[in-house]
Design a protein around this motif. Structure first.
Motif, PDB file in Angstrom:
ATOM      1  N   GLY A 104      38.634  46.325  44.185  1.00  0.00           N
ATOM      2  CA  GLY A 104      39.862  45.706  43.712  1.00  0.00           C
ATOM      3  C   GLY A 104      39.955  44.234  44.031  1.00  0.00           C
ATOM      4  N   ASP A 111      33.367  45.313  40.843  1.00  0.00           N
ATOM      5  CA  ASP A 111      34.359  46.328  40.470  1.00  0.00           C
ATOM      6  C   ASP A 111      33.781  47.300  39.457  1.00  0.00           C
ATOM      7  N   ARG A 158      39.891  55.233  43.949  1.00  0.00           N
ATOM      8  CA  ARG A 158      40.551  54.795  42.716  1.00  0.00           C
ATOM      9  C   ARG A 158      42.013  54.414  42.976  1.00  0.00           C
ATOM     10  N   ARG A 161      42.109  51.109  44.994  1.00  0.00           N
ATOM     11  CA  ARG A 161      41.749  49.983  44.116  1.00  0.00           C
ATOM     12  C   ARG A 161      42.959  49.536  43.300  1.00  0.00           C
ATOM     13  N   SER A 162      43.705  50.476  42.759  1.00  0.00           N
ATOM     14  CA  SER A 162      44.886  50.121  41.972  1.00  0.00           C
ATOM     15  C   SER A 162      45.901  49.363  42.808  1.00  0.00           C
ATOM     16  N   GLN A 163      46.069  49.783  44.059  1.00  0.00           N
ATOM     17  CA  GLN A 163      47.000  49.097  44.952  1.00  0.00           C
ATOM     18  C   GLN A 163      46.516  47.683  45.266  1.00  0.00           C
ATOM     19  N   LEU A 165      44.594  45.778  43.407  1.00  0.00           N
ATOM     20  CA  LEU A 165      44.762  44.947  42.216  1.00  0.00           C
ATOM     21  C   LEU A 165      46.179  44.398  42.122  1.00  0.00           C
ATOM     22  N   THR A 166      47.144  45.191  42.565  1.00  0.00           N
ATOM     23  CA  THR A 166      48.527  44.724  42.566  1.00  0.00           C
ATOM     24  C   THR A 166      48.777  43.721  43.686  1.00  0.00           C
TER      25      THR A 166
END
Length: 285
Positions: A104, A111, A158, A161-163, A165-166
């Motif tokens: 991320g 990535d 997964r 990674r989303s966290q 990216l934020t």
């Protein structure tokens, strides 16, 4: 995390009935695991009665095919099953967080490469992969933990990674980058504090999955034959004719119910933690 935020999270937790039920279940099992030598009426490895004795005043859950007390086996098995679940979940979460944070934060080819690896692990059929790894590595306490960790890290990676990216688009992170702050400072002071709460909820859910996986592997004969977990108790009960006699009532049902109850405890706790961390879920409830 400051005290005010912790107090707010605790208030939300205590207002969630399912969360408190789950937490209570986990506390009960933890106490059983700690005080098993005190609670258990017999040594689970010793023959203390006749084989296939029905439940009575001395043996509350009867005995198995060699005369060992089943209640004592279950109490000591709580230690093994809970320990495997917690350690395997911890390893898988640490590995998943490492992959998720790197993917991320750096993005680009790093990535893409790491996420393709995650996709590969997630797309492979779960049961054949689990059996293949367990059979290849061999049955032992630590090998079972290794197998569970190898097949459980991808989903937390997964989510983390989303966290990340934020988080990396937040103003304070961008400001730290612009003034040339060391990457280790950014990761440990700005990124990880936002990842840890997500990782905690993922850990609780991963522990429930790990306990189910261990029970499944042990029931298939791929567990450690020298440790008494709930899964190995089920394996020996199935292999030694419990289904052919009335012994299945006190030899198979109790470990199955304990596995189910513990997994429910982890699931309720994990879902309540997710609700704490996601205000939209609280509104929907």
């Amino acid at each position: 995390m400051d005290k005010q935020k912790l107090k707010r999270y605790w208030r939300i937790m205590t207002s969630n009935n399912l969360g408190m039920i789950g937490l209570g279940i986990l506390v009960v099992f933890l106490l059983i695991a700690i005080f098993a030598p005190v609670i258990a009426p017999f040594d689970p490895t010793e023959r203390v009665g006749q084989p296939f004795m029905k439940p009575n005043g001395e043996f509350l859950l009867g005995t198995n095919d060699v005369g060992q007390d089943i209640l004592s086996e279950l109490l000591y098995g709580t230690r093994v099953s809970l320990l495997i679940g917690v350690i395997a979940a911890l390893i898988s979460i640490v590995l998943g967080c490492l992959v998720g944070v790197i993917a991320g934060y750096y993005g680009g080819k790093v990535d893409s490469l790491l996420m393709r690896l995650v996709d590969l692990v997630l797309v492979i059929p779960f049961l054949p992969l689990m059996i293949l790894l367990a059979a290849f590595i061999g049955p032992s306490f630590w090998n079972i933990i290794l197998v569970i960790s190898l097949i459980s890290w991808a989903s937390p990676a997964r989510v983390v990674r989303s966290q990340v990216l934020t988080l990396k688009t937040k103003g304070y992170v961008e400001a730290a980058k612009s003034i040339g702050t060391d990457i280790r400072v950014i990761l440990f002071q700005h990124i990880l504090p936002g990842v840890i709460p997500i990782a905690l909820s993922q850990f609780v859910l991963a522990a429930s999955h790990a306990i189910l996986i261990e029970a499944s592997l042990s029931f298939l004969g791929l567990g450690d034959p020298f440790t008494k977990s709930w899964g190995t108790i089920l394996y020996y009960a199935q292999a030694r004719g419990a289904f052919l006699t009335d012994a299945w009532v006190w030899w198979i049902l109790p470990p199955g119910l304990l596995i189910t109850t513990l997994v429910i405890g982890f699931a309720f706790t994990g879902y309540s933690l997710e609700e704490i961390l996601n205000p939209r879920l609280r509104k929907e409830r």
